[in-house]
Scaffold this active site. Structure first.
Site, PDB file in Angstrom:
ATOM      1  N   GLU A 146       0.851  -1.176   0.000  1.00  0.00           N
ATOM      2  CA  GLU A 146       0.000   0.000   0.000  1.00  0.00           C
ATOM      3  C   GLU A 146       0.894   1.235   0.000  1.00  0.00           C
ATOM      4  O   GLU A 146       1.835   1.292   0.763  1.00  0.00           O
ATOM      5  CB  GLU A 146      -0.822  -0.062   1.304  1.00  0.00           C
ATOM      6  CG  GLU A 146      -1.833   1.000   1.455  1.00  0.00           C
ATOM      7  CD  GLU A 146      -2.784   1.020   0.303  1.00  0.00           C
ATOM      8  OE1 GLU A 146      -3.513   0.037   0.111  1.00  0.00           O
ATOM      9  OE2 GLU A 146      -2.780   2.027  -0.439  1.00  0.00           O
ATOM     10  N   CYS A 262       5.316   5.853   9.163  1.00  0.00           N
ATOM     11  CA  CYS A 262       5.916   5.019   8.116  1.00  0.00           C
ATOM     12  C   CYS A 262       7.397   5.269   7.880  1.00  0.00           C
ATOM     13  O   CYS A 262       8.215   4.401   8.134  1.00  0.00           O
ATOM     14  CB  CYS A 262       5.154   5.213   6.812  1.00  0.00           C
ATOM     15  SG  CYS A 262       3.502   4.523   6.896  1.00  0.00           S
ATOM     16  N   ARG A 332       2.397  10.217  15.518  1.00  0.00           N
ATOM     17  CA  ARG A 332       3.446   9.209  15.670  1.00  0.00           C
ATOM     18  C   ARG A 332       4.765   9.780  15.153  1.00  0.00           C
ATOM     19  O   ARG A 332       4.834  10.306  14.040  1.00  0.00           O
ATOM     20  CB  ARG A 332       3.080   7.927  14.905  1.00  0.00           C
ATOM     21  CG  ARG A 332       1.981   7.132  15.603  1.00  0.00           C
ATOM     22  CD  ARG A 332       1.596   5.915  14.807  1.00  0.00           C
ATOM     23  NE  ARG A 332       0.942   6.287  13.562  1.00  0.00           N
ATOM     24  CZ  ARG A 332       0.654   5.429  12.582  1.00  0.00           C
ATOM     25  NH1 ARG A 332       0.979   4.168  12.706  1.00  0.00           N
ATOM     26  NH2 ARG A 332       0.047   5.850  11.500  1.00  0.00           N
TER      27      ARG A 332
HETATM   28  C1  UDX Z   1       4.566   8.004   3.471  1.00  0.00           C
HETATM   29  C2  UDX Z   1       4.677   7.734   1.959  1.00  0.00           C
HETATM   30  O1  UDX Z   1       4.596   8.969   1.246  1.00  0.00           O
HETATM   31  C3  UDX Z   1       3.572   6.792   1.521  1.00  0.00           C
HETATM   32  O2  UDX Z   1       3.717   6.494   0.148  1.00  0.00           O
HETATM   33  C4  UDX Z   1       3.656   5.528   2.347  1.00  0.00           C
HETATM   34  O3  UDX Z   1       2.617   4.652   2.001  1.00  0.00           O
HETATM   35  C5  UDX Z   1       3.587   5.849   3.831  1.00  0.00           C
HETATM   36  O4  UDX Z   1       4.601   6.786   4.171  1.00  0.00           O
HETATM   37  P1  UDX Z   1       3.010   9.562   4.962  1.00  0.00           P
HETATM   38  O5  UDX Z   1       3.711   9.003   6.160  1.00  0.00           O
HETATM   39  O6  UDX Z   1       1.540   9.710   4.997  1.00  0.00           O
HETATM   40  O7  UDX Z   1       3.336   8.696   3.676  1.00  0.00           O
HETATM   41  O8  UDX Z   1       3.619  11.025   4.747  1.00  0.00           O
HETATM   42  P2  UDX Z   1       4.435  11.821   3.621  1.00  0.00           P
HETATM   43  O9  UDX Z   1       3.516  12.734   2.928  1.00  0.00           O
HETATM   44  O10 UDX Z   1       5.283  10.940   2.821  1.00  0.00           O
HETATM   45  O11 UDX Z   1       5.354  12.717   4.573  1.00  0.00           O
HETATM   46  C6  UDX Z   1       6.262  12.095   5.464  1.00  0.00           C
HETATM   47  C7  UDX Z   1       7.010  13.107   6.296  1.00  0.00           C
HETATM   48  O12 UDX Z   1       7.951  13.798   5.492  1.00  0.00           O
HETATM   49  C8  UDX Z   1       6.157  14.179   6.956  1.00  0.00           C
HETATM   50  O13 UDX Z   1       6.596  14.371   8.277  1.00  0.00           O
HETATM   51  C9  UDX Z   1       6.421  15.412   6.115  1.00  0.00           C
HETATM   52  O14 UDX Z   1       6.259  16.598   6.837  1.00  0.00           O
HETATM   53  C10 UDX Z   1       7.861  15.189   5.704  1.00  0.00           C
HETATM   54  N1  UDX Z   1       8.253  15.873   4.461  1.00  0.00           N
HETATM   55  C11 UDX Z   1       7.630  15.577   3.290  1.00  0.00           C
HETATM   56  C12 UDX Z   1       9.273  16.805   4.481  1.00  0.00           C
HETATM   57  O15 UDX Z   1       9.871  17.085   5.539  1.00  0.00           O
HETATM   58  N2  UDX Z   1       9.633  17.413   3.308  1.00  0.00           N
HETATM   59  C13 UDX Z   1       9.025  17.146   2.126  1.00  0.00           C
HETATM   60  O16 UDX Z   1       9.416  17.749   1.117  1.00  0.00           O
HETATM   61  C14 UDX Z   1       7.991  16.195   2.111  1.00  0.00           C
END
Ligand code: UDX
Length: 436
Positions: A146, A262, A332
């Site tokens: 996923e 994640c 988390r």
């Molecule tokens: C992530 C993956 O994107 C997704 O494909 C997977 O299924 C689960 O893990 P998610 O944890 O929902 O999804 O968040 P994501 O949007 O990827 O952001 C992760 C973290 O990175 C956040 O804390 C966000 O603030 C940070 N981030 C993201 C940055 O610091 N800089 C960026 O440019 C993008």
């Protein structure tokens, strides 16, 4: 088609509701009776845009039900397993307790010809280990990772950018892939790439994708560290390199780094698994990615201390954000809350606000002060730090408005999401991450 979904957390609850919304008959199963009750009433147990609507619609249509009774999985054609794989308490590896329990609980109710589709993020090799147990019942085990992002989970589930299915070799595998094409019929019909692999590749696709994303974020944060000692501006740098289509601007947002349920645990579990496989050196860089990421939290704290002339003791600091990212109430491994907790540890008088995550934050860190209303939270602050880039802070918070509320004029932009020039023009001292 009749489907069961084992595990109704972020992944499973969304998957169950999304599958009902595209016409399937779905039973969601979870060991947590309270969660099952809540879902059965049509209440989303967490903040996820669009989930409430498809839950209500599914339950009203009779196509979506929730239970704690695994026996109700019996009769479904496909059983999705979407339970959590958290980091182990005493190490980096993934804890597979819930995956094993879900599979063992399901075994008595499997019928020959059923499909068990693992969705949880697992160490490569897990599906191969589970296969004999599942095949003994005459069912087939496949892995169907996923990729949903919190905040976009419903859209990512119904209309993903790709579908990946790892299947065993031979006819059973071919049949399994055909069944999953049917399950995901709307996405398949519109031409979404449907990639059929072996089990190990499918498991690896997921961790490789997350490792790449984490690396991209830590790369730009490493550039921010260099920018900080040279006077360069990492946001301009990201814009400039992002124009190169081979690089791309997305996930080059420098700031306090990544968190959530994640990326942090997945890169750690990947390192641990690689070491078990005797290939620790292949992903040794992931330790560095993790370290760069965690350093950015230190940097945000240090910047705040420096901005307040060397001490935050008894200073009032308003922390804007608690969720690990906007459009989520998930805390988390939230870098935002981590920064808030550390400032409080240094003796600051910390007030935290967030549009969605206060309840979760309070139960995890009751020692912090929480204020629902943003403007109330800002009142009399000596310094303000933005740690989650909600629109409420990024777009809907003019500096002149904030000036009328706070005591000080110090703003720390932990997400590089504010218009530095506008804040400076309004008389504020602005600090960004990796920006002059
Ligand atoms: C992530 C993956 O994107 C997704 O494909 C997977 O299924 C689960 O893990 P998610 O944890 O929902 O999804 O968040 P994501 O949007 O990827 O952001 C992760 C973290 O990175 C956040 O804390 C966000 O603030 C940070 N981030 C993201 C940055 O610091 N800089 C960026 O440019 C993008």
């Amino acid at each position: 088609m009749r489907l069961s979904v084992i595990g109704c957390g972020y992944l499973g609850a969304v998957h169950a509701a999304a599958m009902a919304s595209i016409g399937h008959d779905v039973i969601g199963i979870d060991v947590d009776a309270r969660k099952v009750e809540q879902l059965s009433r049509g209440e989303a147990p967490f903040f996820e845009p669009g989930l409430q609507e498809i839950l209500t619609e599914g339950i009203q249509s009779g196509r979506l039900r929730f239970t704690t009774d695994m026996a109700e999985a019996s009769g479904a054609t496909v059983h999705f397993v979407g339970v959590g794989t958290p980091q182990q308490k005493d190490g980096y590896a993934a804890d597979l307790t819930y995956v094993n329990a879900a599979i063992d609980g399901l075994l008595p109710y499997l019928n020959p010809g059923d499909l068990v589709a693992g969705k949880s993020t697992v160490p490569v090799g897990t599906a191969a280990d589970l296969t004999p147990r599942v095949e003994a019942t005459g069912a087939t085990l496949v892995w169907n990772p996923e990729f949903l992002r919190e905040g976009w989970a419903v859209q990512d589930t119904i209309d993903p950018d790709r579908l990946v299915v790892g299947v065993p070799a031979g006819e059973a595998g071919e049949r399994a892939a055909a069944t999953l094409r049917e399950v995901y019929h709307p996405a398949v019909a519109k031409g979404t790439p449907f990639i059929v692999t072996d089990l190990a590749t499918a498991e690896l696709v997921k961790v490789a994708a997350n490792a790449f994303l984490a690396t991209k974020i830590s790369f730009i944060n490493a550039m921010a560290e260099i920018a900080e000692v040279t006077g360069a501006d990492v946001t301009q740098l990201a814009d400039a390199i992002g124009h190169d289509a081979r690089i791309g601007r997305r996930f080059l947002g420098a700031g306090i780094g990544f968190g959530g349920g994640c990326l942090p645990k997945d890169i750690r579990a990947f390192s641990a698994r690689a070491e078990e496989l005797g290939r620790g050196e292949s992903v040794a860089f992931l330790r560095e990615i993790d370290a760069i990421n965690l350093r950015r939290r230190d940097r945000a704290v240090d910047l705040t201390v420096a901005a307040l002339d060397g001490t935050v003791f008894e200073k009032k600091i308003t922390v804007l954000g608690a969720a690990f990212k906007p459009h989520s109430d998930d805390i988390r491994d939230s870098p935002a809350l981590d920064v808030a907790v550390r400032l409080r540890g240094l003796g600051a008088n910390v007030t935290v606000t967030d549009p969605a995550a206060i309840e979760n934050a309070r139960s995890r860190h009751p020692q912090l002060t929480y204020v629902e209303d943003r403007d109330e939270a800002l009142r009399d602050a000596d310094a303000v730090i933005v740690v989650t880039e909600w629109d409420e802070y990024r777009r809907q918070m003019p500096p002149e408005h904030v000036s009328a509320l706070t005591a000080g004029r110090i703003i720390i932009d932990g997400r590089n999401c504010l218009d530095a020039a506008a804040w400076r023009a309004a008389g504020w001292t602005y600090y960004g991450m990796g920006r002059p």
